[in-house]
Design an enzyme around this catalytic site. Structure first.
Site, PDB file in Angstrom:
ATOM      1  N   ILE A 288       9.931 -13.449 -20.597  1.00  0.00           N
ATOM      2  CA  ILE A 288       8.975 -13.556 -19.497  1.00  0.00           C
ATOM      3  C   ILE A 288       9.699 -13.142 -18.167  1.00  0.00           C
ATOM      4  O   ILE A 288      10.668 -13.701 -17.749  1.00  0.00           O
ATOM      5  CB  ILE A 288       8.254 -15.044 -19.394  1.00  0.00           C
ATOM      6  CG1 ILE A 288       7.566 -15.279 -20.843  1.00  0.00           C
ATOM      7  CG2 ILE A 288       7.429 -15.186 -18.280  1.00  0.00           C
ATOM      8  CD1 ILE A 288       6.948 -16.686 -20.780  1.00  0.00           C
ATOM      9  N   GLU A 290       9.656 -14.042 -15.135  1.00  0.00           N
ATOM     10  CA  GLU A 290       9.132 -14.916 -14.462  1.00  0.00           C
ATOM     11  C   GLU A 290       9.422 -14.580 -12.792  1.00  0.00           C
ATOM     12  O   GLU A 290       8.203 -14.777 -12.078  1.00  0.00           O
ATOM     13  CB  GLU A 290       9.627 -16.320 -14.522  1.00  0.00           C
ATOM     14  CG  GLU A 290      11.335 -16.271 -14.544  1.00  0.00           C
ATOM     15  CD  GLU A 290      11.835 -15.566 -15.959  1.00  0.00           C
ATOM     16  OE1 GLU A 290      13.040 -14.876 -16.002  1.00  0.00           O
ATOM     17  OE2 GLU A 290      11.248 -15.840 -16.914  1.00  0.00           O
ATOM     18  N   ASP A 332      -4.756  14.737  13.461  1.00  0.00           N
ATOM     19  CA  ASP A 332      -5.069  15.233  14.734  1.00  0.00           C
ATOM     20  C   ASP A 332      -3.981  16.298  15.442  1.00  0.00           C
ATOM     21  O   ASP A 332      -2.904  15.967  15.036  1.00  0.00           O
ATOM     22  CB  ASP A 332      -5.344  14.348  15.800  1.00  0.00           C
ATOM     23  CG  ASP A 332      -6.653  13.569  15.554  1.00  0.00           C
ATOM     24  OD1 ASP A 332      -7.298  13.815  14.854  1.00  0.00           O
ATOM     25  OD2 ASP A 332      -6.797  12.165  16.026  1.00  0.00           O
ATOM     26  N   ASP A 647      -8.430   8.417  16.686  1.00  0.00           N
ATOM     27  CA  ASP A 647      -8.249   7.502  17.684  1.00  0.00           C
ATOM     28  C   ASP A 647      -9.732   6.970  18.346  1.00  0.00           C
ATOM     29  O   ASP A 647      -9.836   5.987  18.925  1.00  0.00           O
ATOM     30  CB  ASP A 647      -7.561   8.008  18.832  1.00  0.00           C
ATOM     31  CG  ASP A 647      -7.882   9.454  19.068  1.00  0.00           C
ATOM     32  OD1 ASP A 647      -8.999   9.845  18.581  1.00  0.00           O
ATOM     33  OD2 ASP A 647      -7.212  10.023  19.911  1.00  0.00           O
ATOM     34  N   ASP A 651     -14.267   8.364  14.925  1.00  0.00           N
ATOM     35  CA  ASP A 651     -13.137   8.538  13.709  1.00  0.00           C
ATOM     36  C   ASP A 651     -13.272   7.525  12.707  1.00  0.00           C
ATOM     37  O   ASP A 651     -12.864   7.418  11.495  1.00  0.00           O
ATOM     38  CB  ASP A 651     -11.902   8.453  14.251  1.00  0.00           C
ATOM     39  CG  ASP A 651     -11.470   9.843  15.200  1.00  0.00           C
ATOM     40  OD1 ASP A 651     -11.716  10.864  14.484  1.00  0.00           O
ATOM     41  OD2 ASP A 651     -11.031   9.920  16.490  1.00  0.00           O
ATOM     42  N   THR A 746      21.359 -16.406 -12.164  1.00  0.00           N
ATOM     43  CA  THR A 746      22.362 -15.430 -11.704  1.00  0.00           C
ATOM     44  C   THR A 746      21.686 -14.265 -11.439  1.00  0.00           C
ATOM     45  O   THR A 746      22.243 -13.511 -10.736  1.00  0.00           O
ATOM     46  CB  THR A 746      23.500 -15.320 -12.901  1.00  0.00           C
ATOM     47  OG1 THR A 746      22.831 -14.966 -13.972  1.00  0.00           O
ATOM     48  CG2 THR A 746      24.252 -16.320 -13.045  1.00  0.00           C
TER      49      THR A 746
HETATM   50 MG    MG Z   1      -8.676  13.896  20.602  1.00  0.00          MG
END
Ligand code: MG
Ligand code: ADP
Length: 924
Positions: A288, A290, A332, A647, A651, A746
Site C-alpha cells: 500500500i 501509504e 497579450d 488584464d 478579459d 526509512t
Molecule cells: Mg492592453
C-alpha cells in the site's frame, strides 16, 4: 425587515449630505487621523470565513485511512494472540505515520495560505483631501473613494457620484447580468437592488464612481454571509483523483496478495491463523503506497512556493499540474511581451514630421532639427495635437522628491504627457484653462476615447485619441499647415503610408483628433445630451503620435524555451496588424510567414476555418478582449491545453475559459485577477514560462518519488516469497516490523527530498505531457519493480545468505531464531536501506548523469539518507528495541558490506543512463 436592512434603506434613501453627516464625513473624505482612529474602532476591512474544519478533525483524519485501520486491527490481533509487544509496536508506527502525514498536510497548507497575502488590493481613497492608494484592508466607514471599471468593491458603500456604472453582483446574488447603479435612489426589486448602494465582494464592470463607505469587514453584507457559510471546499485536482484511484487499486491488489499469502502461510507452512495474519499484514503494508498523498500534496505546495519566487502566484494546487501540460500560450503584447515603457519618438502631422530625440527633438517649446529651431507654438498643428493629447488624458506625471517622474495612470498616456513636458508645455495650465465637462472613457472595443471641454465661453471642444483606423473613421477634415480642410483620399494614403512606415518597425501609433462646437444657450443640457456617437464624429484629424515600446529583455530566451518545449505562443493584441507582426518576428515568436488575423476577420471566420488556422503560425491583431474567448475555446476544441493572459474586465470570460487564466498583477484589474488561475506579479511573459517549467518539474518529481517508494516493495516481498515457496524451509528473512520500518520510516525523508528536486536539464526540451498520460506509467513500473526492485531483491537475499554462509550454511541449517537469525534479518533490513540510498540518488534524474546534476546538490536527500542510516543503527543497537524488531548488533564486516551496496547499484544505473543518452544521440 432586519436591522441591517433598515440601516441600508436609511443610507439609500437619504441625500448625499445627510449620508455624509451620519457618517461624520465630508466629500473631501476623512483625515488620516480620523481614519486611524476609526480603524482601531472598527477593525481592518477583512472578511474572516467560518472555520472550515477544526484542526483536530483534520488531525484525526490521518488515523482512519484504510491502511491506518488495517494497522489498528492488526495491532489489536497481535495483542490478543500473545504478542503484545508486536501489537504496541504496530500501533506506535501507525501513530508516528499519522503525525507525519498531518505535518506534511500542514506544511502544504501553510505554503499556499501565505501566497494570497502577497497580493494586496488597493483602492483610491481620499485622505487629507488627496486621492491616495490605500490598501483595501485599511478602509473605514466614512472613507470616500473612487471606483472604476475592473475594481473590486472593497466595502458596502453609498454612491455619491456615478457615470454609467455597471456592477457585477453575482458573488452576492448569483445573478450574472450586471446591474446599473446611479446616485438617484430607487429601491429596486429583490435583495441588493438599491440603485445607489454597492456591496463588498462585488465588482464594477463599467463606468466610474465616487462612493462613501458605510460598512466594512464583517459588518458588510458579504461579511454577514461569509460568517454563516463555510468556505467552499475545493474539488480534488485530476492528479489527486488519479492518486486516490491509484491508492485504492493498489490497496485492493495488496489485500489480494495479503490474502493469498495468508492462505499460503496456513497451508504451506502450517502457521496458526493469527500468526499467518500478521505475516500477511507485512505484505499488505509493503504494497500500500501509504505516504503517497500527503507527499504529493506537499510537493505540489512546494512547487507553488517556488513559482511565487519566480513571480507567478498560483491560486490553487490544481494549476501546478495543468501548467505542466500547457501546449499553447495566448499572450497579450503590450506589457507582457514588451516592457510597457512607452516613449513617443515621432509626431506625424500632414505638414511636417517631428522626431523626438535623435536627429530632431522637442524641448522647451522648441522643435530642433538640422540646426534649425522651430518654436512649436508657431506650428499650430503640432501645438494643437499636443494640447489635445494632454487634455484627453487621465494620467499625471509628477516628479517625486528625488526628481524621478512618477506615473499615475497608463504608460501610453504618460508618454504623451512627457512629450508635452519636453516641449515645455504647461500641462496643468492647459487642463485648468479647459475644464473637462464630460468623458467617454477608452474601451478596448471602440479603441478610442474622447473628452468634452470648455474651450471658451462660446465654444466646447471635443478631444479624441485612439487607434488609427478607429479614429480616422470618425474624421471628415484634416489639419494641414494651420488650416482645416476636408479629408481627401490623398490624405488617407499619406496617413496610411506614414503609419505603415513606423508600424513595420514595431512602433505603435495613436491618432489624435478634435472638434470645436458652439456652446448652446443651455450648455448643461447640451453636454448632457452628447453621446459617444454624436461627440465622436465629424472630427478633424490632427496627426499621429508614434511610440516605441521595447520588448522585455528576458523574452527572447523564454520564447526559445517554448519552441524547444513544443509550446506554441499566439500573440493576441489590440494593436495594429503591422506593429503586431513586426514585434512578433523581432522577438522570434513567429516567422514572417505567420498569418495575421484581425478581429473583424476572426468574427467572420467559421469554426472549422479557425480550427485549421490555429494549427499554423498565427497572430491576432486589432482584437477586442471579448474575442479571446473564441480563440481559447477553439484551441481547446483542437485538443490544446491553453494558458491565456489578460488584464481587463472584458478579459475575464477568456481567463475563466482557459485551462490556465493568467492575470497581470501590476496592471491587471481586480476582476481579471479574480477570474484567473495564476497571477504574474511582474506582468512578464517569461514568468509564465518559468511557471510551466516548474509545473513540469513538480510532476517529474512526483514520478521520481513514486518510483523510489515502489522500489522497496520488491525486496520486501521477495523474502516472504522465498519463505512460502520453500514451505518454510528458508525462515522468514524479514519480519513484519522490519517491513513497517522501511515503508513508514526509512523511505519517507528521501522521498520528500525527491519531491523537492530541481528541474532536470532538458525538461523544457520535451513536448508537453499528454493529459491522458498516467502518473504511474509503464516506465515507472518497470524501473521500480523489474529494474531497481530486482537489483535490491537480489542484494537483500544475498545479505541473508551472506550471514548464514558465515555461520556454516549449508552444513549448518538456516537459522530460524537466536542471534544468527537476528543478525541475518538485521542485515536484510540494512541491505534494503542501503539499496534505497543508491535508489534515492538514482531516481533524481531520468537520463542525466547524477554526477553532472550535482551529487550533493539536494540537501534534503542527504539529510534523508543520514536519517535512514541513523534509524537503522538505532534499531540495531538499542536494547529494548532489538527485541521488538528482531534486530541485533552487526559486525564491522557487515557494516562494510552494507556501505559497499550502494556503489554498484549507483554505477550500473549511471551506465544505463549513459547508454540511453548515447542511443538518443545516435537516433537524432
Ligand atoms: Mg492592453
Ligand atoms: P494591446 O493589446 O497592445 O494592449 P490595447 O487593447 O491596450 O492593445 O489597445 C489597443 C489600441 O487602442 C492601441 O493600439 C491604441 O491604438 C489604442 N489605445 C490604447 N490605449 C489608449 C488610450 N488610453 N486612449 C486612446 N486609445 C488608446
Amino acid at each position: 425587515m432586519t436591522a441591517s436592512d433598515q440601516k441600508r434603506e436609511r443610507f439609500a434613501a437619504a441625500s448625499n449630505e445627510d449620508v455624509l453627516e451620519t457618517l461624520h464625513s465630508r466629500v473631501e473624505g476623512l483625515s488620516s487621523a480620523e481614519a486611524t482612529a476609526r480603524l482601531t474602532q472598527y477593525g481592518p476591512n477583512r472578511i474572516t470565513r467560518a472555520k472550515q474544519q477544526s484542526q483536530l478533525k483534520i488531525f484525526l483524519k490521518n488515523f482512519i485511512s484504510l491502511m491506518a485501520i488495517l494497522l489498528w486491527v492488526s495491532g489489536l490481533i497481535a495483542m490478543l494472540t500473545g504478542t503484545p509487544e508486536l501489537g504496541i509496536a504496530i500501533w506506535l508506527v501507525n501513530i508516528i505515520n499519522g503525525c507525519f502525514s498531518f505535518w506534511q498536510e500542514f506544511q502544504a497548507k501553510k505554503a499556499t495560505d501565505s501566497l494570497m497575502a502577497m497580493l494586496p488590493t488597493y483602492t483610491q481613497v481620499y485622505r487629507d483631501g488627496q486621492l491616495q492608494q490605500v490598501d483595501a484592508t485599511q478602509i473605514v466607514p466614512g472613507d470616500v473613494f473612487e471606483l472604476q471599471a475592473g475594481n473590486a468593491i472593497p466595502v458596502d458603500a453609498r454612491l455619491l457620484e456615478a457615470t454609467s456604472v455597471q456592477v457585477d453582483q453575482s458573488a452576492l446574488t448569483g445573478e450574472s447580468v450586471p446591474e446599473s447603479k446611479f446616485v438617484k435612489y430607487d429601491p429596486g426589486e429583490g435583495e441588493f437592488a438599491e440603485s445607489n448602494l454597492v456591496y463588498a465582494g462585488t465588482s464594477i464592470g463599467a463606468g466610474t464612481a465616487k462612493a462613501v463607505a458605510i460598512a466594512t469587514g464583517m459588518n458588510t453584507e458579504f461579511g454577514q454571509i461569509a460568517s454563516l457559510t463555510q468556505q467552499q471546499t475545493k474539488s480534488a485536482s485530476p492528479l489527486q483523483r488519479e492518486l486516490n484511484r491509484l491508492t485504492k487499486q493498489i490497496s485492493l491488489i495488496a489485500i489480494g496478495i495479503g490474502l493469498a499469502f495468508f492462505i499460503a502461510a496456513i497451508f504451506f507452512v502450517h502457521y496458526p491463523a493469527a500468526k499467518a495474519f500478521i505475516f500477511a499484514l507485512g505484505m499488505i503494508v509493503a504494497f500500500i503506497p501509504e505516504g503517497l498523498l500527503p507527499t504529493v500534496t506537499l510537493s505540489l505546495a512546494q512547487g507553488v512556493q517556488r513559482m511565487a519566487k519566480k513571480h507567478a502566484l498560483v491560486k490553487d494546487l490544481n494549476s501546478v499540474e495543468t501548467l505542466g501540460e500547457t501546449t499553447v500560450i495566448c499572450s497579450d503584447k503590450t506589457g507582457t511581451l514588451t516592457q510597457n515603457q512607452m516613449t513617443v519618438n515621432h509626431i506625424w502631422t500632414r505638414d511636417k514630421t517631428f522626431t523626438i530625440s535623435g536627429e530632431g527633438y522637442v524641448a522647451n517649446g522648441k522643435v530642433k532639427k538640422d540646426g534649425q529651431v522651430i518654436t512649436y507654438r508657431d506650428d499650430s498643428d503640432l501645438n494643437k495635437l499636443i494640447t489635445v493629447a494632454a487634455l484627453n488624458n487621465d494620467t499625471t506625471v509628477e516628479q517625486d522628491e528625488a526628481g524621478t517622474p512618477k506615473i499615475l495612470g497608463t504608460p501610453t498616456e504618460a508618454a504623451l504627457v512627457i512629450v508635452a513636458q519636453k516641449a515645455g508645455f504647461d500641462v496643468a495650465a492647459a487642463v485648468a484653462a479647459a475644464p473637462r465637462l464630460k468623458e467617454f472613457p477608452f474601451d478596448s472595443e471602440r479603441k478610442r476615447m474622447s473628452t468634452v471641454h470648455q474651450h471658451d465661453a462660446h465654444t466646447l471642444s471635443i478631444c479624441a485619441k485612439g487607434s488609427l483606423s478607429d479614429t480616422l473613421s470618425q474624421c471628415t477634415t484634416i489639419a494641414d499647415d494651420g488650416k482645416i480642410r476636408p479629408l481627401t483620399d490623398d490624405d488617407r494614403r499619406a496617413i496610411d503610408a506614414a503609419n505603415r512606415h513606423y508600424a513595420v518597425q514595431g512602433l505603435r501609433s495613436l491618432a489624435v483628433a478634435y472638434r470645436e462646437i458652439p456652446a448652446a444657450a443651455d450648455q448643461a443640457a447640451q453636454v448632457d445630451a452628447l453621446t459617444i456617437e454624436t461627440a465622436e464624429q465629424d472630427l478633424t484629424f490632427l496627426g499621429l503620435t508614434i511610440m516605441a515600446d521595447p520588448p522585455r529583455p528576458e523574452i527572447y530566451d523564454a520564447i526559445e524555451k517554448c519552441h524547444h518545449a513544443n509550446i506554441k505562443i499566439i500573440m493576441v493584441t489590440g494593436d495594429s496588424t503591422l506593429t503586431a507582426k513586426s514585434i512578433a518576428v523581432k522577438i522570434g515568436l513567429t516567422s514572417d510567414k505567420a498569418r495575421v488575423v484581425t478581429g473583424t476577420e476572426l468574427d467572420a471566420m467559421s469554426e472549422a476555418d479557425l480550427q485549421e488556422a490555429l494549427r499554423g503560425e498565427i497572430i491576432f491583431a486589432r482584437v477586442a478582449p471579448e474575442q479571446k474567448y473564441k480563440i481559447v475555446s477553439t484551441l481547446q476544441k483542437n485538443g490544446e491545453i491553453v494558458a491565456s493572459t489578460g488584464d481587463g474586465v472584458n478579459d475575464a470570460p477568456a481567463l475563466k475559459k482557459a485551462d490556465i487564466g493568467v492575470a497581470m498583477g501590476v496592471t491587471g484589474t481586480d476582476v481579471a485577477k479574480d477570474a484567473a488561475d495564476m497571477i504574474l506579479t511582474d506582468d512578464n511573459f517569461a514568468s509564465i514560462v518559468s511557471a510551466i517549467e516548474e509545473g513540469r518539474t513538480v510532476y517529474a518529481n512526483i514520478q521520481k518519488f513514486l518510483t523510489y517508494i515502489l522500489t522497496s516493495n520488491m525486496p520486501e516481498a521477495f523474502p516472504s516469497i522465498l519463505f512460502l515457496f520453500s514451505r518454510g524451509l528458508i525462515p522468514l528473512p524479514m519480519t513484519v516490523m522490519q517491513i513497517l520500518t522501511v515503508d513508514l520510516g526509512t523511505d519517507m525523508l528521501p522521498a520528500l527530498g525527491l519531491g523537492a528536486e530541481k528541474a532536470e536539464p532538458g525538461i523544457m526540451h520535451q513536448p508537453p505531457r499528454k493529459r491522458t498520460a498516467h502518473l504511474m506509467n509503464k516506465h515507472v513500473l518497470w524501473t521500480a519493480f523489474a529494474w531497481y526492485g530486482l537489483i535490491a531483491s537480489l542484494i537483500s537475499t544475498g545479505a541473508y545468505f551472506f550471514v548464514n554462509v558465515q555461520n556454516g550454511w549449508p552444513s549448518v541449517p538456516l537459522a530460524a531464531s537466536g542471534t544468527v537469525y537476528a543478525r541475518a534479518t538485521t542485515l536484510v533490513l540494512g541491505a534494503i536501506v542501503f539499496s534505497q540510498i543508491a535508489n534515492a540518488l538514482n531516481c533524481r534524474t531520468k537520463t542525466v548523469s547524477v554526477m553532472r546534476f550535482g551529487i550533493f546538490s539536494n540537501h534534503r536527500i542527504w539529510f534523508g539518507i543520514l536519517f535512514e542510516i541513523a534509524l537503522f543503527a538505532f534499531l540495531a543497537y538499542t536494547p529494548g528495541v532489538q527485541a521488538l524488531f528482531n534486530t541485533t548488533a552487526i559486525t564491522a564486516a557487515d557494516w562494510l558490506f552494507l556501505f559497499i551496496i550502494p556503489i554498484p547499484i549507483f554505477l550500473i544505473e549511471e551506465l544505463r543512463k549513459y547508454l540511453v543518452r548515447r542511443m538518443a544521440k545516435t537516433i537524432n
